[in-house]
Design a protein around this motif. Structure first.
Motif, PDB file in Angstrom:
ATOM      1  N   LEU A 193       3.919   1.790   7.187  1.00 25.22           N
ATOM      2  CA  LEU A 193       2.593   2.107   6.669  1.00 25.22           C
ATOM      3  C   LEU A 193       1.544   1.067   7.077  1.00 25.22           C
ATOM      4  O   LEU A 193       0.350   1.324   6.958  1.00 25.22           O
ATOM      5  CB  LEU A 193       2.627   2.201   5.134  1.00 25.22           C
ATOM      6  CG  LEU A 193       3.515   3.296   4.533  1.00 25.22           C
ATOM      7  CD1 LEU A 193       3.528   3.189   3.016  1.00 25.22           C
ATOM      8  CD2 LEU A 193       3.043   4.678   4.967  1.00 25.22           C
ATOM      9  N   GLY A 194       2.023  -0.108   7.505  1.00 23.49           N
ATOM     10  CA  GLY A 194       1.093  -1.148   7.922  1.00 23.49           C
ATOM     11  C   GLY A 194       1.243  -2.467   7.202  1.00 23.49           C
ATOM     12  O   GLY A 194       0.561  -3.443   7.540  1.00 23.49           O
ATOM     13  N   PHE A 195       2.130  -2.532   6.218  1.00 30.33           N
ATOM     14  CA  PHE A 195       2.386  -3.798   5.543  1.00 30.33           C
ATOM     15  C   PHE A 195       3.270  -4.681   6.424  1.00 30.33           C
ATOM     16  O   PHE A 195       4.239  -4.196   7.017  1.00 30.33           O
ATOM     17  CB  PHE A 195       3.076  -3.573   4.194  1.00 30.33           C
ATOM     18  CG  PHE A 195       2.201  -2.909   3.168  1.00 30.33           C
ATOM     19  CD1 PHE A 195       1.195  -3.617   2.533  1.00 30.33           C
ATOM     20  CD2 PHE A 195       2.379  -1.568   2.844  1.00 30.33           C
ATOM     21  CE1 PHE A 195       0.388  -3.009   1.584  1.00 30.33           C
ATOM     22  CE2 PHE A 195       1.577  -0.948   1.900  1.00 30.33           C
ATOM     23  CZ  PHE A 195       0.582  -1.674   1.271  1.00 30.33           C
TER      24      PHE A 195
ATOM     25  N   MET B 281      -2.575   3.307   2.559  1.00 28.40           N
ATOM     26  CA  MET B 281      -1.358   2.503   2.581  1.00 28.40           C
ATOM     27  C   MET B 281      -0.770   2.375   1.181  1.00 28.40           C
ATOM     28  O   MET B 281       0.438   2.603   0.963  1.00 28.40           O
ATOM     29  CB  MET B 281      -1.655   1.108   3.151  1.00 28.40           C
ATOM     30  CG  MET B 281      -1.923   1.080   4.639  1.00 28.40           C
ATOM     31  SD  MET B 281      -2.581  -0.524   5.182  1.00 28.40           S
ATOM     32  CE  MET B 281      -1.215  -1.650   4.756  1.00 28.40           C
ATOM     33  N   VAL B 282      -1.621   2.049   0.231  1.00 27.65           N
ATOM     34  CA  VAL B 282      -1.164   1.881  -1.148  1.00 27.65           C
ATOM     35  C   VAL B 282      -0.679   3.209  -1.726  1.00 27.65           C
ATOM     36  O   VAL B 282       0.382   3.289  -2.361  1.00 27.65           O
ATOM     37  CB  VAL B 282      -2.296   1.300  -2.021  1.00 27.65           C
ATOM     38  CG1 VAL B 282      -1.902   1.318  -3.491  1.00 27.65           C
ATOM     39  CG2 VAL B 282      -2.629  -0.116  -1.581  1.00 27.65           C
ATOM     40  N   GLY B 283      -1.451   4.273  -1.507  1.00 25.30           N
ATOM     41  CA  GLY B 283      -1.078   5.571  -2.051  1.00 25.30           C
ATOM     42  C   GLY B 283       0.257   6.071  -1.520  1.00 25.30           C
ATOM     43  O   GLY B 283       1.087   6.584  -2.275  1.00 25.30           O
TER      44      GLY B 283
ATOM     45  N   ILE C  76       0.275  -7.957   2.636  1.00 19.19           N
ATOM     46  CA  ILE C  76       1.428  -8.132   1.747  1.00 19.19           C
ATOM     47  C   ILE C  76       1.413  -7.043   0.676  1.00 19.19           C
ATOM     48  O   ILE C  76       0.389  -6.813   0.035  1.00 19.19           O
ATOM     49  CB  ILE C  76       1.404  -9.506   1.067  1.00 19.19           C
ATOM     50  CG1 ILE C  76       1.449 -10.626   2.104  1.00 19.19           C
ATOM     51  CG2 ILE C  76       2.572  -9.648   0.085  1.00 19.19           C
ATOM     52  CD1 ILE C  76       1.225 -12.004   1.518  1.00 19.19           C
ATOM     53  N   ALA C  77       2.538  -6.382   0.491  1.00 18.86           N
ATOM     54  CA  ALA C  77       2.702  -5.435  -0.605  1.00 18.86           C
ATOM     55  C   ALA C  77       3.477  -6.142  -1.714  1.00 18.86           C
ATOM     56  O   ALA C  77       4.589  -6.619  -1.496  1.00 18.86           O
ATOM     57  CB  ALA C  77       3.462  -4.198  -0.145  1.00 18.86           C
TER      58      ALA C  77
ATOM     59  N   GLU D 252      11.468  -0.862   5.428  1.00 17.22           N
ATOM     60  CA  GLU D 252      11.151  -0.177   6.685  1.00 17.22           C
ATOM     61  C   GLU D 252       9.984   0.796   6.495  1.00 17.22           C
ATOM     62  O   GLU D 252       9.075   0.860   7.338  1.00 17.22           O
ATOM     63  CB  GLU D 252      12.382   0.561   7.201  1.00 17.22           C
ATOM     64  CG  GLU D 252      12.153   1.285   8.519  1.00 17.22           C
ATOM     65  CD  GLU D 252      13.397   2.003   9.013  1.00 17.22           C
ATOM     66  OE1 GLU D 252      13.283   2.734  10.016  1.00 17.22           O
ATOM     67  OE2 GLU D 252      14.476   1.848   8.390  1.00 17.22           O
ATOM     68  N   HIS D 253      10.011   1.543   5.391  1.00 19.42           N
ATOM     69  CA  HIS D 253       8.937   2.512   5.157  1.00 19.42           C
ATOM     70  C   HIS D 253       7.606   1.806   4.919  1.00 19.42           C
ATOM     71  O   HIS D 253       6.571   2.204   5.479  1.00 19.42           O
ATOM     72  CB  HIS D 253       9.281   3.391   3.956  1.00 19.42           C
ATOM     73  CG  HIS D 253       8.262   4.449   3.686  1.00 19.42           C
ATOM     74  ND1 HIS D 253       8.112   5.569   4.475  1.00 19.42           N
ATOM     75  CD2 HIS D 253       7.304   4.556   2.717  1.00 19.42           C
ATOM     76  CE1 HIS D 253       7.128   6.321   4.019  1.00 19.42           C
ATOM     77  NE2 HIS D 253       6.620   5.718   2.950  1.00 19.42           N
TER      78      HIS D 253
END
Length: 292
Positions: free
Chosen positions: A257-259, A204-206, A228-229, A252-253
């Motif tokens: 990713l799951g955030f 997710m982070v990458g 939370i991102a 949206e993107h």
């Protein structure tokens, strides 16, 4: 380029450090360099190859901790300069005391990583393993440095007294494109201490950071706090990310990713910003994760 001409372009202090680095490498006779394609390891590998020729090789680890494009850049650099390059897969997830993400996480990761690198170096008859720590890296809390000492890994840039600014100046002097490359640290540094590190969350982070890179941003981090991102960018980029037409597709993107929530940190990018929220001993981001 003529050596005398090269040296006239450098300050006497930097010339002295360069000569010391060359002497350190020459005395090694053969070396395997942990190569991440970052600023420090690229310069170290370049100098090792310049001094030792075919007796210097690069070793790069692929891992969920490292973006794929770093591996691509590593392959391109070694191919361009005709440097022997060994690539292997490193899986830190599942290591004792890593997934739980304690404050000395880096120690356990680097211990396992450099054991594998040392095995390759010994099997290939290289006298030393070297990595890209510089003098500036010694002023921080970095448990990974203890692993390097225990594994008897050499740090020629540090031994020659080179700072990060010196490495960038010399990289520019020798025409290396990495001279102004932004600093990078492994993706594990995006997690607060104590938060579990999983392959899914690393992905997710990458992918989130890859999206920011696609926008042309130079320096950025995506810190993960549960779902939370928290996005950190340089102050001049804050308004850009919040602008209509940019903000909506970004959110949206990230959510795809799951955030669940996407936030923009108004304090901007800063190395080691997870420290205050971790409530643990301070740890700045490790030096460009040698060998990734």
């Amino acid at each position: 380029m003529d050596t005398a001409l090269e040296e006239r372009e450098l300050s006497p202090e930097l010339t002295e450090k360069l000569h010391l680095l060359e002497d350190i490498l020459r005395k090694m006779e053969s070396v395997a360099v942990a190569f991440s394609a970052g600023v420090d390891s690229t310069f170290l590998l370049y100098m090792a190859h310049r001094v030792l020729g075919g007796q210097a090789a690069a070793i790069t680890a692929t891992s969920p901790l490292f973006p794929e494009d770093e591996g691509v850049e590593a392959e391109a650099f070694t191919a361009e300069h005709g440097i022997i390059h060994h690539v292997f897969s490193f899986q830190p997830l599942g290591l004792p005391c890593f997934e739980e993400n304690p404050q000395d996480r880096c120690y356990y990761c680097k211990t396992a990583l450099f054991r594998e690198i040392r095995w390759y170096a010994e099997e290939s008859c290289y006298a030393y393993v070297a990595e890209g720590t510089n003098v500036d890296d010694l002023g921080d809390y970095r448990p990974g440095l203890r692993a390097l000492e225990e594994q008897k890994i050499r740090s020629p840039l540090r031994e020659a007294g080179l700072t990060k600014a010196d490495v960038r100046a010399l990289s520019r002097h020798f025409g290396l494109s990495t001279w102004d490359k932004p600093s990078f640290a492994c993706l594990a540094t995006r997690f607060p201490f104590g938060d579990e590190i999983t392959e899914e969350r690393l992905s997710m982070v990458g992918q989130a950071e890859a999206y920011l890179k696609s926008l042309g941003l130079r320096q950025y981090r995506v810190r993960i706090h549960d779902l939370i991102a928290r996005i950190e960018v340089e102050p001049q980029d804050l308004e850009r990310l919040a602008a209509p037409g940019v903000r909506e597709p970004l959110v949206e993107h990230f959510q795809s990713l799951g955030f669940r929530y996407v936030t923009l940190d108004l304090a901007g990018y800063r190395s080691g910003s997870m420290n205050p929220v971790s409530n643990e001993a301070p740890e700045t981001e490790a030096p460009e994760t040698e060998a990734q």
